[in-house]
Write a protein that holds these residues in place. Structure first.
Motif, PDB file in Angstrom:
ATOM      1  N   GLU A   1      38.535  30.667  36.983  1.00  0.00           N
ATOM      2  CA  GLU A   1      38.206  31.825  36.383  1.00  0.00           C
ATOM      3  C   GLU A   1      39.021  32.260  35.385  1.00  0.00           C
ATOM      4  OE1 GLU A   1      36.471  34.308  40.485  1.00  0.00           O
ATOM      5  OE2 GLU A   1      38.754  34.531  39.860  1.00  0.00           O
TER       6      GLU A   1
ATOM      7  N   HIS B   1      38.199  40.634  42.710  1.00  0.00           N
ATOM      8  CA  HIS B   1      37.189  39.540  42.795  1.00  0.00           C
ATOM      9  C   HIS B   1      36.300  39.832  41.855  1.00  0.00           C
ATOM     10  CE1 HIS B   1      35.741  42.613  45.551  1.00  0.00           C
ATOM     11  NE2 HIS B   1      34.312  42.535  45.181  1.00  0.00           N
TER      12      HIS B   1
ATOM     13  N   THR C   1      42.586  37.103  37.431  1.00  0.00           N
ATOM     14  CA  THR C   1      41.804  36.538  38.024  1.00  0.00           C
ATOM     15  C   THR C   1      42.373  36.099  39.271  1.00  0.00           C
ATOM     16  OG1 THR C   1      42.176  34.474  37.344  1.00  0.00           O
ATOM     17  CG2 THR C   1      40.600  35.683  35.923  1.00  0.00           C
ATOM     18  N   ARG C   2      41.425  35.602  40.434  1.00  0.00           N
ATOM     19  CA  ARG C   2      41.913  35.212  41.708  1.00  0.00           C
ATOM     20  C   ARG C   2      42.053  33.568  41.514  1.00  0.00           C
ATOM     21  NH1 ARG C   2      37.112  36.083  45.434  1.00  0.00           N
ATOM     22  NH2 ARG C   2      35.914  35.270  43.496  1.00  0.00           N
TER      23      ARG C   2
END
Length: 94
Positions: free
Chosen positions: A75, A47, A70-71
């Motif tokens: 992002e 995160h 990234t998640r």
């Protein structure tokens, strides 16, 4: 975790590296302020990946991001856009 930072510092010193440049603080922004640092490795919980990567590139650092990059897709676009705008190298790996 303080123990991990201390063990890492000990390892670096044992390898003969200049321990004076080690930054053992928990605040990654202090690392980004160091003009002697050209690149960083992001191996934090996922995160944090996008935020640290973008901050690092804005600070003039190249970035290696441990997977996942990234998640979320938005992002990933932020990281991509920052890399394009700053001209910094970004690599994602495992």
């Amino acid at each position: 975790h303080q123990g991990r930072r201390e063990n890492s510092a000990k390892y670096v010193r044992e390898q003969g590296a200049n321990a004076a440049n080690l930054i053992l603080d928990k605040d990654y922004r202090k690392l980004l302020d160091n003009p002697n640092v050209d690149a960083i490795v992001i191996a934090t919980p996922e995160h944090w990946h996008a935020q640290i990567a973008c901050h690092a590139m804005e600070a003039g650092k190249h970035v290696y991001i441990q997977k996942p990059m990234t998640r979320y897709l938005d992002e990933a676009f932020q990281v991509y856009d920052t890399a394009k705008r700053t001209g910094k190298v970004v690599q994602v790996g495992s």
